[in-house]
Design a protein around this motif. Structure first.
Motif, PDB file in Angstrom:
ATOM      1  N   GLN A   1       2.762  -3.626   4.837  1.00 42.45           N
ATOM      2  CA  GLN A   1       2.817  -3.665   3.391  1.00 42.45           C
ATOM      3  C   GLN A   1       2.243  -4.993   2.911  1.00 42.45           C
ATOM      4  O   GLN A   1       2.550  -6.048   3.449  1.00 42.45           O
ATOM      5  CB  GLN A   1       4.248  -3.501   2.889  1.00 42.45           C
ATOM      6  CG  GLN A   1       4.331  -3.369   1.386  1.00 42.45           C
ATOM      7  CD  GLN A   1       5.719  -2.953   0.903  1.00 42.45           C
ATOM      8  OE1 GLN A   1       6.665  -2.903   1.677  1.00 42.45           O
ATOM      9  NE2 GLN A   1       5.823  -2.656  -0.367  1.00 42.45           N
TER      10      GLN A   1
ATOM     11  N   ASP B   1      -2.508   8.607  -2.739  1.00 41.64           N
ATOM     12  CA  ASP B   1      -1.506   7.636  -3.168  1.00 41.64           C
ATOM     13  C   ASP B   1      -2.099   6.267  -3.490  1.00 41.64           C
ATOM     14  O   ASP B   1      -1.468   5.451  -4.170  1.00 41.64           O
ATOM     15  CB  ASP B   1      -0.424   7.473  -2.099  1.00 41.64           C
ATOM     16  CG  ASP B   1       0.448   8.708  -1.946  1.00 41.64           C
ATOM     17  OD1 ASP B   1       0.374   9.614  -2.801  1.00 41.64           O
ATOM     18  OD2 ASP B   1       1.210   8.775  -0.955  1.00 41.64           O
ATOM     19  N   PHE B   2      -3.313   5.990  -2.989  1.00 41.62           N
ATOM     20  CA  PHE B   2      -3.972   4.710  -3.245  1.00 41.62           C
ATOM     21  C   PHE B   2      -5.305   4.877  -3.983  1.00 41.62           C
ATOM     22  O   PHE B   2      -6.124   3.960  -4.011  1.00 41.62           O
ATOM     23  CB  PHE B   2      -4.178   3.949  -1.923  1.00 41.62           C
ATOM     24  CG  PHE B   2      -2.876   3.467  -1.331  1.00 41.62           C
ATOM     25  CD1 PHE B   2      -2.237   2.339  -1.819  1.00 41.62           C
ATOM     26  CD2 PHE B   2      -2.277   4.161  -0.285  1.00 41.62           C
ATOM     27  CE1 PHE B   2      -1.028   1.910  -1.276  1.00 41.62           C
ATOM     28  CE2 PHE B   2      -1.067   3.741   0.258  1.00 41.62           C
ATOM     29  CZ  PHE B   2      -0.442   2.605  -0.240  1.00 41.62           C
TER      30      PHE B   2
ATOM     31  N   ASP C   1       0.327  -1.568  -0.972  1.00 41.03           N
ATOM     32  CA  ASP C   1       1.511  -2.117  -1.619  1.00 41.03           C
ATOM     33  C   ASP C   1       2.668  -1.133  -1.732  1.00 41.03           C
ATOM     34  O   ASP C   1       3.705  -1.466  -2.297  1.00 41.03           O
ATOM     35  CB  ASP C   1       1.153  -2.670  -2.995  1.00 41.03           C
ATOM     36  CG  ASP C   1       0.489  -1.639  -3.897  1.00 41.03           C
ATOM     37  OD1 ASP C   1       0.271  -0.486  -3.457  1.00 41.03           O
ATOM     38  OD2 ASP C   1       0.172  -1.990  -5.051  1.00 41.03           O
ATOM     39  N   LYS C   2       2.505   0.071  -1.175  1.00 44.67           N
ATOM     40  CA  LYS C   2       3.556   1.087  -1.239  1.00 44.67           C
ATOM     41  C   LYS C   2       4.003   1.437   0.181  1.00 44.67           C
ATOM     42  O   LYS C   2       3.256   2.047   0.936  1.00 44.67           O
ATOM     43  CB  LYS C   2       3.036   2.352  -1.921  1.00 44.67           C
ATOM     44  CG  LYS C   2       2.513   2.137  -3.319  1.00 44.67           C
ATOM     45  CD  LYS C   2       1.839   3.398  -3.828  1.00 44.67           C
ATOM     46  CE  LYS C   2       0.913   3.076  -4.973  1.00 44.67           C
ATOM     47  NZ  LYS C   2      -0.029   4.146  -5.246  1.00 44.67           N
ATOM     48  N   ALA C   3       5.206   1.047   0.546  1.00 40.58           N
ATOM     49  CA  ALA C   3       5.719   1.335   1.890  1.00 40.58           C
ATOM     50  C   ALA C   3       5.921   2.834   2.067  1.00 40.58           C
ATOM     51  O   ALA C   3       6.100   3.579   1.104  1.00 40.58           O
ATOM     52  CB  ALA C   3       7.030   0.599   2.120  1.00 40.58           C
TER      53      ALA C   3
ATOM     54  N   HIS D   1       1.819   7.988   3.776  1.00 37.14           N
ATOM     55  CA  HIS D   1       0.902   8.447   2.737  1.00 37.14           C
ATOM     56  C   HIS D   1      -0.140   9.365   3.387  1.00 37.14           C
ATOM     57  O   HIS D   1      -0.928   8.908   4.224  1.00 37.14           O
ATOM     58  CB  HIS D   1       0.236   7.250   2.060  1.00 37.14           C
ATOM     59  CG  HIS D   1       1.230   6.260   1.539  1.00 37.14           C
ATOM     60  ND1 HIS D   1       1.852   6.397   0.324  1.00 37.14           N
ATOM     61  CD2 HIS D   1       1.748   5.136   2.108  1.00 37.14           C
ATOM     62  CE1 HIS D   1       2.685   5.392   0.150  1.00 37.14           C
ATOM     63  NE2 HIS D   1       2.654   4.609   1.220  1.00 37.14           N
TER      64      HIS D   1
END
Length: 138
Positions: free
Chosen positions: A73, A94-95, A111-113, A116
């Protein structure tokens, strides 16, 4: 009519993942810059995150060479797509990553744990649905 449908489906299967070679930088969440650090590798690690990861994903009919990619992360991640057979895309919704050209890249911050999913974003025929994997952000 049935014969026409069969001919169309066969044509899709033979051509591989479509012919769309456009890369929309606004949709890939980054730039078309970055370094290719070797095929099928996750380069660079940083125990606390915030490092840089250069990842090359190879695509063939109908699979990616990596079905799991691990990053920390906070890492700045640059993904490069290499089409080895057919014409493919690589998307991580998601990104906001959507690479649609051979040797195209996208850069984003992980930045999203969590897990995905990613997938081929260019319709490529009968095995298209099998072109999936997951990005795991620790």
């Amino acid at each position: 009519m049935l014969t026409s449908a069969l001919v169309c489906m066969a044509a899709l299967a033979v051509t591989g993942c479509g012919g769309n070679k456009n890369n929309n930088a606004a949709n890939n969440g980054g730039t078309n810059a970055g370094t290719n650090n070797g095929a099928g590798t996750n380069a660079g690690t940083n125990a606390g995150g915030g490092g840089a990861q250069n990842i090359t994903v190879k695509a063939t009919n109908f699979k990616f060479d990596q079905t799991e990619i691990h990053v920390k992360q906070g890492d700045k991640v640059t993904v490069t797509l290499v089409d080895e057979a057919g014409s493919h895309g690589f998307a991580i919704p998601d990104f906001n990553v959507d690479i649609k050209e051979n040797n195209g890249t996208a850069t984003f911050t992980a930045d999203k744990a969590g897990e995905h999913p990613y997938n081929c974003s260019v319709m490529c025929g009968s095995g298209h649905a099998n072109m999936v994997g997951k990005l795991i952000v620790d």
